[in-house]
Design a protein around this motif. Structure first.
Motif, PDB file in Angstrom:
ATOM      1  N   SER A  46       7.159 -16.807  13.260  1.00  0.00           N
ATOM      2  CA  SER A  46       7.108 -16.941  11.723  1.00  0.00           C
ATOM      3  C   SER A  46       5.853 -16.153  11.322  1.00  0.00           C
ATOM      4  N   LEU A  47       4.830 -16.321  12.145  1.00  0.00           N
ATOM      5  CA  LEU A  47       3.354 -15.909  11.880  1.00  0.00           C
ATOM      6  C   LEU A  47       3.446 -14.169  11.866  1.00  0.00           C
ATOM      7  N   TYR A  48       4.202 -13.672  12.703  1.00  0.00           N
ATOM      8  CA  TYR A  48       4.598 -12.274  12.890  1.00  0.00           C
ATOM      9  C   TYR A  48       5.033 -11.715  11.968  1.00  0.00           C
ATOM     10  N   MET A  49       6.066 -12.551  11.270  1.00  0.00           N
ATOM     11  CA  MET A  49       6.803 -12.020  10.300  1.00  0.00           C
ATOM     12  C   MET A  49       6.177 -12.160   8.775  1.00  0.00           C
ATOM     13  N   LEU A  50       5.387 -13.147   8.836  1.00  0.00           N
ATOM     14  CA  LEU A  50       4.442 -13.201   7.658  1.00  0.00           C
ATOM     15  C   LEU A  50       3.403 -12.042   7.704  1.00  0.00           C
ATOM     16  N   LEU A  51       3.028 -11.761   9.059  1.00  0.00           N
ATOM     17  CA  LEU A  51       1.936 -10.491   8.874  1.00  0.00           C
ATOM     18  C   LEU A  51       2.491  -9.492   8.442  1.00  0.00           C
ATOM     19  N   ARG A  52       3.459  -9.058   9.100  1.00  0.00           N
ATOM     20  CA  ARG A  52       4.365  -7.873   8.818  1.00  0.00           C
ATOM     21  C   ARG A  52       4.781  -7.681   7.218  1.00  0.00           C
ATOM     22  N   THR A  53       4.943  -8.931   6.743  1.00  0.00           N
ATOM     23  CA  THR A  53       5.170  -8.670   5.179  1.00  0.00           C
ATOM     24  C   THR A  53       3.885  -8.545   4.419  1.00  0.00           C
ATOM     25  N   LEU A  54       2.940  -9.230   5.013  1.00  0.00           N
ATOM     26  CA  LEU A  54       1.575  -8.900   4.182  1.00  0.00           C
ATOM     27  C   LEU A  54       0.986  -7.615   4.330  1.00  0.00           C
ATOM     28  N   THR A  55       1.393  -6.948   5.629  1.00  0.00           N
ATOM     29  CA  THR A  55       1.001  -5.583   5.933  1.00  0.00           C
ATOM     30  C   THR A  55       1.752  -4.568   5.012  1.00  0.00           C
ATOM     31  N   ASP A  56       2.989  -4.907   5.017  1.00  0.00           N
ATOM     32  CA  ASP A  56       3.790  -3.971   3.910  1.00  0.00           C
ATOM     33  C   ASP A  56       3.605  -3.846   2.745  1.00  0.00           C
ATOM     34  N   LEU A  57       2.722  -5.061   2.110  1.00  0.00           N
ATOM     35  CA  LEU A  57       2.273  -5.303   0.636  1.00  0.00           C
ATOM     36  C   LEU A  57       0.994  -4.912   0.725  1.00  0.00           C
ATOM     37  N   GLY A  58       0.404  -4.530   1.655  1.00  0.00           N
ATOM     38  CA  GLY A  58      -1.304  -4.131   1.530  1.00  0.00           C
ATOM     39  C   GLY A  58      -2.213  -5.158   1.619  1.00  0.00           C
ATOM     40  N   TRP A  59      -1.642  -6.531   1.655  1.00  0.00           N
ATOM     41  CA  TRP A  59      -2.660  -7.732   1.787  1.00  0.00           C
ATOM     42  C   TRP A  59      -3.261  -7.722   3.297  1.00  0.00           C
ATOM     43  N   VAL A  60      -2.729  -7.202   4.215  1.00  0.00           N
ATOM     44  CA  VAL A  60      -3.428  -7.172   5.551  1.00  0.00           C
ATOM     45  C   VAL A  60      -3.181  -5.847   6.140  1.00  0.00           C
ATOM     46  N   GLU A  61      -4.058  -5.502   6.954  1.00  0.00           N
ATOM     47  CA  GLU A  61      -4.044  -4.176   7.718  1.00  0.00           C
ATOM     48  C   GLU A  61      -4.126  -4.073   9.178  1.00  0.00           C
ATOM     49  N   THR A  62      -3.670  -3.277   9.617  1.00  0.00           N
ATOM     50  CA  THR A  62      -3.375  -3.302  11.113  1.00  0.00           C
ATOM     51  C   THR A  62      -4.531  -2.096  11.869  1.00  0.00           C
ATOM     52  N   ASP A  63      -4.826  -2.287  13.071  1.00  0.00           N
ATOM     53  CA  ASP A  63      -5.720  -0.977  13.440  1.00  0.00           C
ATOM     54  C   ASP A  63      -4.708   0.095  14.037  1.00  0.00           C
ATOM     55  N   ALA A  64      -5.341   0.926  14.671  1.00  0.00           N
ATOM     56  CA  ALA A  64      -4.386   2.152  15.263  1.00  0.00           C
ATOM     57  C   ALA A  64      -3.256   1.640  15.992  1.00  0.00           C
ATOM     58  N   THR A  65      -3.334   0.923  16.907  1.00  0.00           N
ATOM     59  CA  THR A  65      -2.410   0.170  17.675  1.00  0.00           C
ATOM     60  C   THR A  65      -1.382  -0.634  17.062  1.00  0.00           C
ATOM     61  N   GLY A  66      -1.640  -1.267  15.822  1.00  0.00           N
ATOM     62  CA  GLY A  66      -0.761  -2.023  15.516  1.00  0.00           C
ATOM     63  C   GLY A  66      -0.650  -3.485  15.961  1.00  0.00           C
ATOM     64  N   THR A  67      -1.566  -3.761  16.716  1.00  0.00           N
ATOM     65  CA  THR A  67      -1.492  -5.177  17.289  1.00  0.00           C
ATOM     66  C   THR A  67      -2.748  -6.087  16.843  1.00  0.00           C
ATOM     67  N   ARG A  68      -3.585  -5.324  16.091  1.00  0.00           N
ATOM     68  CA  ARG A  68      -4.764  -6.358  15.454  1.00  0.00           C
ATOM     69  C   ARG A  68      -4.809  -6.384  13.761  1.00  0.00           C
ATOM     70  N   TYR A  69      -5.163  -7.446  13.346  1.00  0.00           N
ATOM     71  CA  TYR A  69      -4.795  -7.654  11.754  1.00  0.00           C
ATOM     72  C   TYR A  69      -6.388  -8.033  11.264  1.00  0.00           C
ATOM     73  N   GLY A  70      -6.507  -7.247   9.992  1.00  0.00           N
ATOM     74  CA  GLY A  70      -7.481  -7.599   9.099  1.00  0.00           C
ATOM     75  C   GLY A  70      -7.194  -7.775   7.730  1.00  0.00           C
ATOM     76  N   ILE A  71      -8.113  -8.241   6.674  1.00  0.00           N
ATOM     77  CA  ILE A  71      -7.921  -8.248   5.596  1.00  0.00           C
ATOM     78  C   ILE A  71      -7.605  -6.838   4.780  1.00  0.00           C
ATOM     79  N   GLY A  72      -6.753  -6.877   3.841  1.00  0.00           N
ATOM     80  CA  GLY A  72      -6.073  -5.626   3.412  1.00  0.00           C
ATOM     81  C   GLY A  72      -6.910  -5.313   1.916  1.00  0.00           C
ATOM     82  N   VAL A  73      -6.752  -4.154   1.377  1.00  0.00           N
ATOM     83  CA  VAL A  73      -7.465  -3.669   0.224  1.00  0.00           C
ATOM     84  C   VAL A  73      -6.943  -4.441  -0.955  1.00  0.00           C
TER      85      VAL A  73
END
Length: 256
Positions: A46-73
């Motif tokens: 469920s955490l992975y799905m939430l991160l994917r959703t927040l990434t798609d919406l711009g609230w979370v960003e990933t690095d070039a590998t797509g395996t590390r997460y941080g706060i989005g713009v």
């Protein structure tokens, strides 16, 4: 699933979203899925799905590998909107400008949030040697002049309820005994200002005063100066300027 159960699931998802964003806000940088999961304790799927959703919406960003997460713009956009729409920040701008000009030092406006202070506005020092600061920075109230000025606006019992018996050490000068801090708060109430004696950053002293437009006070202003540049005469100029700024801000915010 019944309507009530569905509503409960939606609320739970909202809580997890906010908690996840706060995790990233308090821990700058990029984090692995495993690291985030260990910190927040959500099921990994469920955490992975939430991160994917927040990434798609711009609230979370990933690095070039797509395996590390941080706060989005988008978090920055919301934070900027909060600052821009805050009436106290708006009213304080000319006062902070004048205070920075009078003292030639770094000036802050901050708000108490739980046991921390959050910086809402900053005016940089005119000197080459100056402290680092940024809007949105969060620091422990007990280690800053801003925070101590705001804690002093509360009763001893309220402070005891807010802080643990041994608040965290930030520098070797930080007060890590709650009762010793409360004793200092008595002095803060008496003299009207608080002092950070290199308790948050070594080599830096700060003077803070709470703003009286609300009871208990939730906002404070401060002046930060490198200890090496602080003379008794300069310290007195800073205190006088802070009291004057407090009075002007009290007038500017009287209708808030």
């Amino acid at each position: 699933m019944s309507g009530t159960e569905a509503q409960g699931a939606q609320v739970k998802s909202a809580v997890r979203t906010v908690e996840l964003l706060e995790f990233f806000a308090h821990r700058p940088g990029m984090h692995t899925l495993a690291g985030v999961q260990e910190a927040v304790g959500y099921p990994k799927s469920s955490l992975y799905m939430l991160l994917r959703t927040l990434t798609d919406l711009g609230w979370v960003e990933t690095d070039a590998t797509g395996t590390r997460y941080g706060i989005g713009v988008r978090a920055l956009l919301v934070g900027s909107s909060y600052i821009d729409s805050d009436e106290v920040v708006t009213a304080a701008r000319p006062v902070l400008d004048r205070l920075a000009e009078e003292t030639t030092e770094t000036i802050h406006l901050a708000r108490l949030d739980g046991t921390d202070v959050v910086y809402l506005a900053t005016r940089q020092s005119q000197h080459y040697l100056r402290p680092f600061a940024r809007v949105g920075r969060r620091l422990p109230a007990h280690s800053t002049s801003l925070g101590k000025a705001l804690l002093a606006a509360r009763s001893d019992e309220e402070v005891r309820a807010m802080l643990p018996p041994h608040p965290a050490r930030v520098t070797d000068n930080t007060l890590t005994d709650r009762e010793a801090l409360i004793e200092e708060l008595h002095l803060v109430r008496e003299q009207g200002y608080a002092v950070d004696r290199e308790e948050n950053t070594l080599g830096l002293r700060c003077f803070g005063i709470a703003l009286p437009y609300r009871t208990p006070a939730r906002d404070a202003i401060s002046c930060s100066v490198p200890a090496a540049r602080l003379t008794p005469a300069h310290e007195q100029r800073i205190k006088t300027a802070l009291f004057d700024a407090r009075d002007r801000l009290a007038h500017a915010t009287r209708a808030l």
